[in-house]
Motif scaffolding. Sequence first.
Motif, PDB file in Angstrom:
ATOM      1  N   LYS A  79       1.433   2.068  -1.473  1.00 16.44           N
ATOM      2  CA  LYS A  79       2.151   2.812  -2.501  1.00 16.44           C
ATOM      3  C   LYS A  79       2.899   1.880  -3.452  1.00 16.44           C
ATOM      4  CE  LYS A  79       2.902   6.778   0.582  1.00 16.44           C
ATOM      5  NZ  LYS A  79       3.930   7.601   1.276  1.00 16.44           N
ATOM      6  N   ASP A 127       2.067  -2.172   1.796  1.00 19.78           N
ATOM      7  CA  ASP A 127       2.259  -0.746   1.592  1.00 19.78           C
ATOM      8  C   ASP A 127       1.479  -0.368   0.333  1.00 19.78           C
ATOM      9  OD1 ASP A 127       3.091   1.800   0.961  1.00 19.78           O
ATOM     10  OD2 ASP A 127       5.217   1.416   1.276  1.00 19.78           O
ATOM     11  N   GLN A 129       9.833   0.450   6.290  1.00 20.75           N
ATOM     12  CA  GLN A 129       8.973   1.029   7.317  1.00 20.75           C
ATOM     13  C   GLN A 129       7.570   0.458   7.185  1.00 20.75           C
ATOM     14  OE1 GLN A 129       9.394   5.316   6.673  1.00 20.75           O
ATOM     15  NE2 GLN A 129      10.882   5.417   8.340  1.00 20.75           N
ATOM     16  N   HIS A 177       9.748  -4.370   3.579  1.00 16.77           N
ATOM     17  CA  HIS A 177       9.248  -3.007   3.779  1.00 16.77           C
ATOM     18  C   HIS A 177      10.125  -2.365   4.855  1.00 16.77           C
ATOM     19  CE1 HIS A 177       5.426  -4.017   1.685  1.00 16.77           C
ATOM     20  NE2 HIS A 177       5.582  -5.187   2.280  1.00 16.77           N
ATOM     21  N   ASN A 217       3.591   1.067   7.772  1.00 13.54           N
ATOM     22  CA  ASN A 217       2.564   2.099   7.954  1.00 13.54           C
ATOM     23  C   ASN A 217       1.431   1.506   8.787  1.00 13.54           C
ATOM     24  OD1 ASN A 217       0.529   3.994   7.807  1.00 13.54           O
ATOM     25  ND2 ASN A 217       0.548   4.178   5.580  1.00 13.54           N
ATOM     26  N   TYR A 218       1.390   1.868  10.062  1.00 10.99           N
ATOM     27  CA  TYR A 218       0.383   1.290  10.950  1.00 10.99           C
ATOM     28  C   TYR A 218      -0.987   1.947  10.792  1.00 10.99           C
ATOM     29  CZ  TYR A 218       4.199  -1.285  13.058  1.00 10.99           C
ATOM     30  OH  TYR A 218       5.259  -2.143  13.250  1.00 10.99           O
TER      31      TYR A 218
END
Length: 279
Positions: free
Chosen positions: A48, A46, A113, A111, A115-116
């Motif tokens: 972020k 990720d 979620q 994680h 992020n694809y």
Amino acid sequence: MEWNQVKEVVEEIKKRTATPAYSLIIAAEKKPDIFSSKFGGVPYWDMKRDYPTDSEGNKLMLLAQLNLDRAEVEAPLPEQGMLQFFIGGDDVFGLDFDKPDEQNTFRVVYHEQVNYGITREDILALHPPVCTDEENEEYTPVFKEAVVDIAKKTVYMGIESYQFDKMFAEIVKEKFGTDIGNQTVYSVLDEEAFDKLAEEISNSGHWLLGYPYFTQSDPREYEEKYRIYDTLLFQMDSDYIENEDYVLWGDCGVGNFFINGEDLKRRDFSKVLYNWDCC
């Protein structure tokens, strides 16, 4: 003890300790990408979040990641997201023998979620160390990046768990009236019976949850402070397919990550006990 008696004890142990777990099976024919459940290779990340580093700021290497979006897993595991295991790039694979539950030389990351939209190029721009790069070959048990399939199975406590000898003795006394005291199973049985027992309830292989396997001993046996880590979160065994090494912990060893069961339910992966040993 006769084997028919041992077999009766084993069946009782199975009744008492049966639990669901998830077998991880290397799928050598599949091509991995950054979203795969896999051992080694370029990780998902990720963008972020800060990429994981050791206490000296060195980036950690992906040992394994499990994409729970693409697996049929149930509580207490998260049922979605990505669970990852990172280790330091040194000759002991990021294990601090004095502080094996402090994530300074390894890291467990969850994680919630995935992020694809992230690309492999995005990840490579972070310059993560990769197990298959030539300069890292001596510092990782993973020799080859590999997809793993995840399959639910029922497993049972094996002889390597530190609670096993006590349970074995309790059942022997209940069923046959024989008090073997604090003797180990190894000292009570002859070699043939012991080997049969070990094979009957072996927990070797790669797992999420279940019961651990060791080539030496359970680190929680002699260090009571580690017994708070009552749940096997992840196990990666040495593995080769068609004479090609995929995973090798020292001299054919095994790596384990343990967590407290309540922490797992809370999705708190900040406290994990990491261990590996070899023959």
